[in-house]
Design an enzyme around this catalytic site. Structure first.
Site, PDB file in Angstrom:
ATOM      1  N   GLU A  43       0.844  -1.195   0.000  1.00 46.68           N
ATOM      2  CA  GLU A  43       0.000   0.000   0.000  1.00 46.68           C
ATOM      3  C   GLU A  43       0.886   1.253   0.000  1.00 46.68           C
ATOM      4  OE1 GLU A  43      -2.338   2.862  -0.211  1.00 46.68           O
ATOM      5  OE2 GLU A  43      -3.349   0.915  -0.237  1.00 46.68           O
ATOM      6  N   GLU A  99      -0.050   4.387   0.467  1.00 49.54           N
ATOM      7  CA  GLU A  99      -0.437   5.426   1.415  1.00 49.54           C
ATOM      8  C   GLU A  99      -0.832   4.787   2.747  1.00 49.54           C
ATOM      9  OE1 GLU A  99      -3.289   7.976  -0.481  1.00 49.54           O
ATOM     10  OE2 GLU A  99      -1.908   8.537  -2.071  1.00 49.54           O
ATOM     11  N   GLY A 110      -6.935   0.948   4.163  1.00 50.70           N
ATOM     12  CA  GLY A 110      -8.294   1.474   4.088  1.00 50.70           C
ATOM     13  C   GLY A 110      -8.588   2.144   2.766  1.00 50.70           C
ATOM     14  N   THR A 131      -9.140   4.613  -0.474  1.00 48.38           N
ATOM     15  CA  THR A 131     -10.006   5.779  -0.646  1.00 48.38           C
ATOM     16  C   THR A 131     -11.177   5.736   0.314  1.00 48.38           C
ATOM     17  OG1 THR A 131      -9.402   6.123  -2.964  1.00 48.38           O
ATOM     18  CG2 THR A 131     -11.552   6.953  -2.269  1.00 48.38           C
ATOM     19  N   VAL A 163     -24.371  10.419  -7.304  1.00 50.03           N
ATOM     20  CA  VAL A 163     -24.376  10.114  -5.872  1.00 50.03           C
ATOM     21  C   VAL A 163     -23.469  11.057  -5.091  1.00 50.03           C
ATOM     22  CG1 VAL A 163     -23.756   8.387  -4.146  1.00 50.03           C
ATOM     23  CG2 VAL A 163     -24.990   7.694  -6.202  1.00 50.03           C
ATOM     24  N   GLU A 190     -25.809  19.459 -13.808  1.00 52.44           N
ATOM     25  CA  GLU A 190     -25.833  18.062 -14.240  1.00 52.44           C
ATOM     26  C   GLU A 190     -26.126  17.967 -15.731  1.00 52.44           C
ATOM     27  OE1 GLU A 190     -25.958  14.270 -15.084  1.00 52.44           O
ATOM     28  OE2 GLU A 190     -25.247  14.916 -13.116  1.00 52.44           O
ATOM     29  N   ALA A 199     -17.520   0.240  -2.420  1.00 56.50           N
ATOM     30  CA  ALA A 199     -16.644  -0.461  -1.476  1.00 56.50           C
ATOM     31  C   ALA A 199     -17.125  -1.872  -1.206  1.00 56.50           C
ATOM     32  CB  ALA A 199     -16.554   0.337  -0.175  1.00 56.50           C
ATOM     33  N   HIS A 233     -43.369  -2.875  15.171  1.00 58.09           N
ATOM     34  CA  HIS A 233     -43.992  -1.552  15.225  1.00 58.09           C
ATOM     35  C   HIS A 233     -43.642  -0.886  16.551  1.00 58.09           C
ATOM     36  CE1 HIS A 233     -47.008   1.596  14.727  1.00 58.09           C
ATOM     37  NE2 HIS A 233     -47.367   1.366  15.987  1.00 58.09           N
TER      38      HIS A 233
END
Length: 473
Positions: A34, A36, A39, A41, A190, A210, A327, A452
């Site tokens: 890894e 960095e 975990g 990003t 998102v 958008e 993820a 409920h």
């Protein structure tokens, strides 16, 4: 002398570290490389930090309306440095947990940039990994199997160079020292909608631009319309069907201005900062793929149904292979790849049985086909919908906006999709996904007793509504 491992995982994100843990459980000698922090990003620049900011924004928004709960709260304000400190503490806590899991599984973690090597004196086949460390040293490790889990990065746009001052991606936005007064968000998917929600809750003036004709274009159209209505109610400006003109960007007097082509002509937009939120690009460069037979098409690594690349002992998972860049998908793929390496039976991922979540206020969650997608595939469709306004627990929470929608095959009565917008729906979507996995019918969902008062009663009511049998409508 180089170290040898049964499996080396290149990338320590939620795909890579989950795969490594599963491999260790199966008795493999495992290493993670890894560059960095463990975990990836998700933990450091995505899922966890963004949700920490969203939670702080939600608390602030709730406190501003505390009088409706009978609570008097004066002098409400935001100390953004403490918001950021809380976010950092959550990341640190999770990182400690990951380091413990690596130690527990006897998984060796190498810090540095890993590059895949071709056939060499270290290995007759491609797959050895050269680790370039921060201090300039190098180390080579040799696996029997290699798993590429290199993740992705925010996609950028030509003409909108990220400078960290005026133009940001989510990476830079997560490290803001203070809140801007106004923000342009390019992209209403998102990530863009999550940022629009949290920034507006913090009192930032937000405009979303958008290109599609509606925000959250991958969601059911009714969900998109409801989110658009609720964001507009909160004074978020939504501009859809817009073609951004990136050749007309100006930065002056502490603000950035961009123009966009709309149905009615060209319009300019100005704010303190601009957030580019147009998806993510796979990390496939600079990792040595050119030394192998691995194929890259349309910017992602090509794999088969078992996540094998053209080098059969080299697998790839997660964002770097495209598909649903989530993820939980990467984690699922990591486990499947490792179990295939171990010779265990595996199954191919079904994208229609993957839950998708947007952690805005209100939340959005869905699984399966939208109503339009089902019709496009030739299904005869019937649907049921139930509003949270008729759910007692939603009234208790003071969050009654939104609904649950159930999409069903009219011929077989099989569940095709479930779509939700409302309070805490990201916590409810797993039930709908289990129903999809089990090919449940609306009757079976309704026969499942829902306690409920809970928000989940809306799922049962929406299932009953498919055949016009909803009790509380």
């Amino acid at each position: 002398m180089s170290q040898e491992f049964d499996l080396v995982v290149l990338g320590g994100g939620p795909g890579g570290y989950v795969a490594a843990i599963r491999a260790a459980q199966l008795g493999m000698k495992v290493a993670i490389v890894e560059k960095e922090k463990l975990g990836g990003t998700c933990l450091n620049r995505g899922c966890i930090p963004s949700k920490a900011l969203l939670r702080s924004a939600e608390v602030y928004a709730t406190m501003k309306e505390s009088d409706k709960y009978g609570i008097v709260a004066d002098n409400i304000g935001v100390q953004f440095d403490k918001v950021q400190a809380r976010k950092a503490s959550i990341i640190e806590s999770q990182l400690k947990g990951l380091n413990y899991l690596m130690s527990k599984g006897k998984i060796q973690v190498f810090s540095g940039l890993g590059r895949v090597m071709g056939p060499s004196i270290f290995s007759p086949q491609a797959g050895a990994v050269r680790i370039e460390k921060a201090d300039g040293d190098q180390e080579i490790i040799v696996p029997k199997f290699l798993l590429l889990a290199t993740g992705s990065r925010p996609r950028t746009l030509p003409g909108l160079a990220v400078d960290g001052e005026y133009v940001l991606t989510s990476d830079e936005a997560l490290e803001l020292a203070e809140l801007p007064k106004s923000m342009l968000i390019v992209g209403g998917g998102v990530i863009g909608i999550e940022w629009a929600s949290l920034l507006s809750d913090f009192g930032v003036e937000v405009t979303v631009i958008e290109a599609a004709e509606r925000i959250l274009p991958q969601e059911d159209e009714e969900i998109s319309k409801e989110m658009q209505r609720l964001l507009k109610k909160r004074k978020v400006k939504l501009v859809t069907g817009a073609k951004l003109l990136t050749d007309s960007v100006t930065k002056e007097a502490g603000q950035i201005t961009v123009s966009a082509e709309l149905a009615g002509g060209t319009q300019s937009f100005t704010a303190d900062k601009l957030l580019v939120s147009v998806g993510r690009a796979a990390n496939v460069e600079n990792i040595g793929l050119e030394a192998t037979e691995i194929k890259v098409e349309r910017g992602v690594i090509v794999v088969n149904e078992h996540y094998q690349t053209a080098e059969s002992h080299i697998y790839a998972i997660g964002d770097c292979i495209g598909g649903l860049q989530l993820a939980h998908v990467a984690s699922h793929e990591g486990i499947a790849a490792v179990e295939h390496i171990a010779g265990l039976p595996t199954h191919q991922l079904d994208a229609t049985k993957v839950p998708k979540c947007t952690y805005s206020r209100p939340e959005v969650a869905s699984v399966g086909l939208t109503e339009q997608e089902a019709k496009d595939k030739g299904y005869q469709v019937k649907a049921g919908k139930f509003s949270f306004k008729a759910i007692g627990k939603a009234l208790v929470y003071g969050e009654t906006d939104g609904f649950v929608k159930v999409v069903v095959d009219a011929k077989t009565n099989d569940l095709l999709g479930v779509h939700m917008i409302g309070p805490h729906v990201t916590e409810m979507i797993a039930e709908a996904n289990l129903a999809r996995v089990l090919d449940a019918t609306p009757w079976e969902i309704a026969q499942t007793i829902h306690p409920h008062p809970t928000l989940s009663e809306a799922i049962a009511e929406a299932a009953l509504a498919v055949d016009g049998k909803s009790i509380h409508a």
